[in-house]
Design a protein around this motif. Structure first.
Motif, short mmCIF file in Angstrom:
data_model
loop_
_atom_site.label_atom_id
_atom_site.label_comp_id
_atom_site.label_asym_id
_atom_site.label_seq_id
_atom_site.Cartn_x
_atom_site.Cartn_y
_atom_site.Cartn_z
N LEU A 6 38.79 43.67 41.12
CA LEU A 6 39.70 42.88 41.94
C LEU A 6 40.33 43.82 42.97
CD1 LEU A 6 41.21 40.85 38.99
CD2 LEU A 6 39.58 40.01 40.71
N HIS A 7 39.91 43.66 44.21
CA HIS A 7 40.25 44.62 45.26
C HIS A 7 41.68 44.46 45.77
CE1 HIS A 7 39.87 41.64 48.50
NE2 HIS A 7 38.77 41.21 47.89
N PRO A 8 42.20 45.49 46.44
CA PRO A 8 43.55 45.43 47.01
C PRO A 8 43.64 44.38 48.12
CG PRO A 8 42.73 47.70 46.98
CD PRO A 8 41.58 46.80 46.64
N PHE A 26 27.69 49.02 33.74
CA PHE A 26 28.36 47.74 33.57
C PHE A 26 27.69 46.67 34.41
CE2 PHE A 26 31.51 50.96 32.67
CZ PHE A 26 32.18 50.47 31.57
N ASP A 27 27.85 45.42 34.01
CA ASP A 27 27.45 44.28 34.82
C ASP A 27 28.64 44.00 35.74
OD1 ASP A 27 26.41 41.96 35.89
OD2 ASP A 27 26.83 40.75 34.11
N VAL A 28 28.63 44.59 36.93
CA VAL A 28 29.79 44.57 37.82
C VAL A 28 29.76 43.35 38.74
CG1 VAL A 28 31.00 45.80 39.68
CG2 VAL A 28 30.02 47.09 37.76
N HIS A 29 30.91 42.68 38.80
CA HIS A 29 31.12 41.59 39.74
C HIS A 29 32.34 41.97 40.59
CE1 HIS A 29 28.49 38.72 37.60
NE2 HIS A 29 28.84 39.45 36.54
N ALA A 30 32.24 41.75 41.89
CA ALA A 30 33.34 42.10 42.78
C ALA A 30 33.57 40.96 43.76
CB ALA A 30 33.04 43.40 43.52
N PRO A 31 34.20 39.88 43.29
CA PRO A 31 34.41 38.74 44.18
C PRO A 31 35.33 39.10 45.34
CG PRO A 31 35.60 38.43 42.11
CD PRO A 31 34.78 39.67 41.97
N HIS A 32 34.99 38.58 46.50
CA HIS A 32 35.80 38.82 47.69
C HIS A 32 36.81 37.68 47.85
CE1 HIS A 32 36.93 40.26 51.62
NE2 HIS A 32 36.63 39.09 52.16
N GLN A 36 43.48 35.73 51.49
CA GLN A 36 44.59 36.55 51.06
C GLN A 36 45.86 36.28 51.86
OE1 GLN A 36 43.39 40.74 50.10
NE2 GLN A 36 41.52 40.03 51.07
N ALA A 37 45.72 35.90 53.11
CA ALA A 37 46.91 35.69 53.95
C ALA A 37 47.62 34.39 53.63
CB ALA A 37 46.51 35.71 55.42
N THR A 38 46.90 33.43 53.06
CA THR A 38 47.49 32.11 52.82
C THR A 38 47.76 31.83 51.35
OG1 THR A 38 45.32 31.08 52.76
CG2 THR A 38 46.44 31.15 54.90
N GLN A 39 47.21 32.62 50.45
CA GLN A 39 47.39 32.38 49.02
C GLN A 39 48.42 33.33 48.44
OE1 GLN A 39 43.23 32.88 47.76
NE2 GLN A 39 43.39 30.79 46.98
N ASP A 40 49.01 32.91 47.32
CA ASP A 40 49.89 33.84 46.61
C ASP A 40 49.13 34.40 45.41
OD1 ASP A 40 50.05 31.99 44.50
OD2 ASP A 40 51.95 31.16 45.20
N HIS A 41 49.79 35.34 44.71
CA HIS A 41 49.14 36.00 43.58
C HIS A 41 48.69 35.01 42.51
CE1 HIS A 41 51.49 39.61 45.05
NE2 HIS A 41 50.26 40.05 45.02
N LEU A 42 49.51 34.00 42.22
CA LEU A 42 49.16 33.04 41.18
C LEU A 42 47.91 32.25 41.55
CD1 LEU A 42 49.79 31.76 38.47
CD2 LEU A 42 51.35 30.19 39.64
N GLU A 43 47.80 31.82 42.80
CA GLU A 43 46.61 31.09 43.23
C GLU A 43 45.36 31.96 43.10
OE1 GLU A 43 48.17 27.99 46.61
OE2 GLU A 43 48.27 30.14 47.08
N MET A 44 45.49 33.23 43.46
CA MET A 44 44.33 34.13 43.34
C MET A 44 43.98 34.38 41.88
SD MET A 44 44.87 36.74 46.56
CE MET A 44 46.65 36.83 46.64
N SER A 64 46.16 47.61 43.19
CA SER A 64 47.24 47.11 44.03
C SER A 64 47.38 45.59 43.83
CB SER A 64 47.00 47.51 45.49
OG SER A 64 48.16 47.28 46.27
N ASP A 65 47.19 44.77 44.86
CA ASP A 65 47.27 43.32 44.65
C ASP A 65 46.26 42.86 43.61
OD1 ASP A 65 49.40 42.65 46.30
OD2 ASP A 65 48.13 42.18 48.02
N GLY A 66 45.10 43.49 43.57
CA GLY A 66 44.10 43.15 42.57
C GLY A 66 44.58 43.42 41.15
N ALA A 67 45.42 44.46 40.99
CA ALA A 67 46.00 44.75 39.67
C ALA A 67 46.97 43.65 39.26
CB ALA A 67 46.71 46.11 39.70
N THR A 68 47.76 43.20 40.22
CA THR A 68 48.70 42.10 39.95
C THR A 68 47.92 40.84 39.56
OG1 THR A 68 50.35 43.02 41.44
CG2 THR A 68 50.47 40.64 41.00
N ILE A 69 46.84 40.57 40.26
CA ILE A 69 46.01 39.40 39.95
C ILE A 69 45.39 39.54 38.56
CG2 ILE A 69 43.93 38.14 40.66
CD1 ILE A 69 44.79 39.00 43.59
N ALA A 70 44.97 40.75 38.22
CA ALA A 70 44.41 40.98 36.88
C ALA A 70 45.45 40.70 35.80
CB ALA A 70 43.89 42.42 36.77
N LEU A 71 46.67 41.20 36.01
CA LEU A 71 47.74 40.93 35.03
C LEU A 71 48.02 39.44 34.90
CD1 LEU A 71 50.47 43.66 35.67
CD2 LEU A 71 49.30 43.18 33.51
#
Length: 192
Positions: A6-8, A26-32, A36-44, A64-71
């Motif tokens: 989950l990228h910054p 690992f079987d890596v997935h990196a969704p883009h 980001q400009a219109t959504q908040d952390h909860l929506e992501m 960064s923001d990806g860490a918050t989304i992971a949490l």
């Protein structure tokens, strides 16, 4: 093992380019995330939950923001999250260093509490630079609140620690994701 990156904010999955060779097993997935400009952390986080409902449970590595989304994803659906790597992330918006220039979203989100974190069963690695935009005190509070957490303060790094010391960071991440915790000799926090 499935691993979701989950990228910054303001970046794309190429932010993890220094990690890709180390994560080859690992079987890596990196969704883009495109809105980001219109959504908040909860929506992501809700989008991440929907992604995991299709792929199945996975390890999450967010920066960064990806860490918050992971949490937030782990709070919403801990059953879909195996191990969690939180790099330079906050659980509450007051964790940003006061000198950090913040977007409007970062002034109000996320707003998790230490009690929220205390309910997460997931084994979690918290990584932060010793000169990060996230305060060391906030990272320590996250470490103390999460019942199954480990803390790594990477010396001589900033918010860009994954690029500044990739070999050290990659070694810690891979070790955390592939090995069980070691039995420590003089535990205090993990006594029980």
């Amino acid at each position: 093992m499935t691993l979701v990156l989950l990228h910054p904010g303001g970046a794309d999955p190429s932010a993890f380019s220094p990690q890709l060779d180390a994560l080859i097993g690992f079987d890596v997935h990196a969704p883009h995330r495109v809105d980001q400009a219109t959504q908040d952390h909860l929506e992501m986080a809700q989008e991440t939950v929907a992604f995991l409902e299709k792929t199945g449970p996975a390890h999450l590595l967010g920066c960064s923001d990806g860490a918050t989304i992971a949490l937030l994803t782990a709070v919403l659906r801990p059953d879909l999250v195996q191990r969690l790597v939180v790099v330079c992330g906050v659980f509450h918006y007051d964790g940003w260093d006061p000198a950090t220039e913040l977007t409007p979203m970062h002034r109000r989100s996320p707003a998790l509490t230490e009690n929220d974190l205390g309910k997460l069963p997931n084994r979690t690695l918290i990584m932060i630079g010793d000169d990060d935009e996230v305060t060391l005190e906030h990272a320590a509070a996250m470490y103390r609140a999460l019942p199954n957490a480990e803390l790594a303060v990477v010396p001589g790094t900033s918010h860009g620690l994954l690029h500044e010391k990739p070999a050290l960071c990659n070694a810690m991440i891979v070790d955390f994701l592939t090995n069980d915790p070691v039995a420590t000799y003089a535990p205090i926090r993990r006594l029980v």
